[in-house]
Design an enzyme around this catalytic site. Structure first.
Site, PDB file in Angstrom:
ATOM      1  N   GLU A 141      -8.916 -15.640  29.672  1.00  0.00           N
ATOM      2  CA  GLU A 141      -9.467 -15.951  31.000  1.00  0.00           C
ATOM      3  C   GLU A 141      -9.623 -17.458  31.175  1.00  0.00           C
ATOM      4  O   GLU A 141     -10.149 -18.147  30.301  1.00  0.00           O
ATOM      5  CB  GLU A 141     -10.835 -15.282  31.171  1.00  0.00           C
ATOM      6  CG  GLU A 141     -11.520 -15.617  32.479  1.00  0.00           C
ATOM      7  CD  GLU A 141     -13.037 -15.513  32.408  1.00  0.00           C
ATOM      8  OE1 GLU A 141     -13.704 -16.224  33.177  1.00  0.00           O
ATOM      9  OE2 GLU A 141     -13.554 -14.755  31.564  1.00  0.00           O
ATOM     10  N   ARG A 171     -14.869 -21.462  23.313  1.00  0.00           N
ATOM     11  CA  ARG A 171     -16.194 -20.991  23.724  1.00  0.00           C
ATOM     12  C   ARG A 171     -17.222 -22.020  23.278  1.00  0.00           C
ATOM     13  O   ARG A 171     -17.652 -22.039  22.127  1.00  0.00           O
ATOM     14  CB  ARG A 171     -16.465 -19.617  23.091  1.00  0.00           C
ATOM     15  CG  ARG A 171     -17.611 -18.850  23.742  1.00  0.00           C
ATOM     16  CD  ARG A 171     -17.776 -17.484  23.101  1.00  0.00           C
ATOM     17  NE  ARG A 171     -16.613 -16.651  23.307  1.00  0.00           N
ATOM     18  CZ  ARG A 171     -16.406 -15.894  24.390  1.00  0.00           C
ATOM     19  NH1 ARG A 171     -17.310 -15.875  25.350  1.00  0.00           N
ATOM     20  NH2 ARG A 171     -15.317 -15.148  24.501  1.00  0.00           N
ATOM     21  N   SER A 199     -12.429 -16.995  37.010  1.00  0.00           N
ATOM     22  CA  SER A 199     -12.954 -15.716  37.477  1.00  0.00           C
ATOM     23  C   SER A 199     -13.444 -15.911  38.901  1.00  0.00           C
ATOM     24  O   SER A 199     -14.328 -16.737  39.149  1.00  0.00           O
ATOM     25  CB  SER A 199     -14.113 -15.258  36.574  1.00  0.00           C
ATOM     26  OG  SER A 199     -14.504 -13.943  36.868  1.00  0.00           O
ATOM     27  N   ARG A 250     -24.009 -23.330  28.292  1.00  0.00           N
ATOM     28  CA  ARG A 250     -24.262 -21.916  28.010  1.00  0.00           C
ATOM     29  C   ARG A 250     -24.630 -21.736  26.543  1.00  0.00           C
ATOM     30  O   ARG A 250     -23.998 -22.313  25.662  1.00  0.00           O
ATOM     31  CB  ARG A 250     -23.032 -21.076  28.358  1.00  0.00           C
ATOM     32  CG  ARG A 250     -22.681 -21.167  29.839  1.00  0.00           C
ATOM     33  CD  ARG A 250     -21.528 -20.276  30.223  1.00  0.00           C
ATOM     34  NE  ARG A 250     -21.182 -20.488  31.627  1.00  0.00           N
ATOM     35  CZ  ARG A 250     -20.167 -19.888  32.251  1.00  0.00           C
ATOM     36  NH1 ARG A 250     -19.411 -19.021  31.595  1.00  0.00           N
ATOM     37  NH2 ARG A 250     -19.923 -20.153  33.531  1.00  0.00           N
ATOM     38  N   ARG A 287     -10.441 -24.946  28.964  1.00  0.00           N
ATOM     39  CA  ARG A 287      -9.438 -23.914  28.680  1.00  0.00           C
ATOM     40  C   ARG A 287      -8.078 -24.302  29.247  1.00  0.00           C
ATOM     41  O   ARG A 287      -7.039 -23.934  28.695  1.00  0.00           O
ATOM     42  CB  ARG A 287      -9.905 -22.567  29.222  1.00  0.00           C
ATOM     43  CG  ARG A 287     -11.107 -22.029  28.456  1.00  0.00           C
ATOM     44  CD  ARG A 287     -11.355 -20.555  28.667  1.00  0.00           C
ATOM     45  NE  ARG A 287     -12.402 -20.088  27.772  1.00  0.00           N
ATOM     46  CZ  ARG A 287     -12.674 -18.806  27.535  1.00  0.00           C
ATOM     47  NH1 ARG A 287     -11.975 -17.863  28.152  1.00  0.00           N
ATOM     48  NH2 ARG A 287     -13.636 -18.462  26.709  1.00  0.00           N
TER      49      ARG A 287
END
Length: 427
Positions: A349, A277, A352, A262, A391
């Site tokens: 988070e 991130r 999801s 990403r 994460r």
């Protein structure tokens, strides 16, 4: 993608749904584009009908030896043939304009999704476990990893720039152990089929799951026109693209452990330290393909599968229902699982899980046939993280930190760690 026929029949419903998402009403614009498309199609059909009729009339005129009428009709047919390419191009442009506009319209939230503007309006569904209580101070993962000597951001920056990490030794093995534990749990206990799929895909695959055209800035593209997947959702969901499935074969459940890529185009200044991130990270993805009647129940099941990973790791977390303003583009309802990070003193988070209805299936043209029905229906698709490996590594490091700076390995991961029970500083 939404059905333009449904939009024409329910313009107020669409605009109200967009309002709940914080978006401007679009029904009138879309209907106008559809009117233009219909007008151009009708114009082309009229031209084709007149050309066919005039061709027949030429034969009749020739049979009656009416040369003058035959020549006039021939000239008319010739003129129609000359103008048809322009009309066909006009039709292609009108169809493309409507499809492009429809492809940028987000999905319709379910009625039970809380209405809100952003993450502050999300609603806690339930909380599992308790925050750890220690006699020593909490630390962030990058402090822990660098002190251990197994997490290197400087070397990663030298290799690739910012938002990359080099893990070595037992910390690299712990990351691998987490991914394998997730994959084994989902395949051996939760009924998902493991898939090894490409990491690069064509435009159509990205379009099918909704990354294109709206989110092009969030993606990495290769020099030969392929895209690096931002999530294995892209490949797993597109396994049924352009296919007709039998209802009694559903649901299909797929999982894959892959890198994800990403650009993080909209995250400037956010989470710049550490590996929260990243441009590249491992994720265990879950995808389900169901019929229309089963998707809501499958959403609950998928979320429970992802939660199981954190429960077995002994991590404290909460599951929240995302509000309309915080929900993803293709989702009708989303649960976020947020793990507790002591170093940040907050929840973040880690998974999801979304149910998309037939939104992606329309883009992929993926359908199913009922047992006693002739008409085909679009499948429903769901996707979720089971979970984000990086994460999860952060959560384990921060929650299993010992006073001496070492990390205790959670019991469930011991079979994957070759006998190692604790990660201690490099010597």
């Amino acid at each position: 993608m939404l059905d333009i026929k449904w939009i024409r029949d329910n313009p107020d419903v669409l605009d109200e749904a967009l309002k709940k998402r914080g978006a401007e009403p679009l029904s009138q614009t879309l209907i106008e584009l559809d009117d233009m498309r219909r007008a151009v199609i009708q114009k082309l059909q009229d031209m084709q009908s007149r050309r066919n009729a005039a061709s027949k009339e030429i034969g009749a005129a020739m049979g009656q030896k009416n040369t003058e009428l035959a020549e006039r009709l021939k000239a008319e047919v010739s003129e129609i043939k000359d103008t048809m390419p322009a009309a066909e191009q006009e039709e292609r442009e009108a169809v493309a304009a409507l499809e492009d506009a429809l492809s940028r319209v987000p999905n319709i939230p379910y009625d039970d999704v809380p209405v809100g503007r952003d993450e502050s309006d999300n609603v806690v569904k339930h909380v599992v476990g308790q925050k750890p209580v220690w006699n020593h101070p909490a630390k962030e993962h990058f402090e822990i990893g660098e002190a251990l000597g197994y997490m290197d951001f400087e070397r990663a920056a030298k290799l690739s720039g910012s938002r990359f990490t080099v893990l070595t030794g037992p910390l690299a093995r712990l990351e691998r152990a987490l991914g394998q534990f997730m994959l084994d749990t989902h395949t051996m206990e939760h009924g998902y089929t493991e898939v090894s799929s490409p990491l690069m895909v064509r435009d159509q695959a990205m379009y099918g799951t909704g990354q294109l055209p709206k989110f092009v800035e969030d993606l990495f593209k290769t020099t030969d026109g392929r895209w690096l997947i931002p999530t294995a959702e892209v490949t797993l969901t597109n396994l049924v693209s352009a296919e007709t499935l039998e209802q009694d074969k559903l649901p299909l459940r797929f999982t894959a452990l892959t890198p994800s890529f990403r650009s993080e185009a909209g995250s400037a200044g956010r989470d710049t330290r550490g590996m929260l991130r990243q441009h590249q990270f491992w994720k265990c993805e879950l995808v389900s393909i169901t019929d229309a009647e089963s998707s809501v129940a499958e959403h609950e099941r998928m979320t429970e599968c992802a939660e199981t990973i954190l429960k077995r790791l002994g991590l404290h977390f909460r599951t929240v229902t995302l509000c309309t303003g915080d929900m993803g583009f293709g989702a009708r309802k989303t649960y976020d699982i947020e793990v507790w990070l002591p170093g940040q003193d907050t929840y973040r988070e880690i998974s999801s899980c979304s149910v998309c209805g037939d939104f992606q299936a329309r883009r992929m043209n993926a359908r199913y046939r009922g047992k006693d029905e002739k008409a085909l229906k679009f499948v429903h698709t769901l996707n979720g993280s089971g979970t984000a490996v990086g994460r999860c590594l952060i959560a384990v490091m921060e929650n299993y930190l010992n006073e001496d700076g070492s990390i205790t390995i959670p019991d469930v991961l011991l079979p994957y760690m070759g006998g190692l029970k604790k990660i201690e500083p490099a010597t």
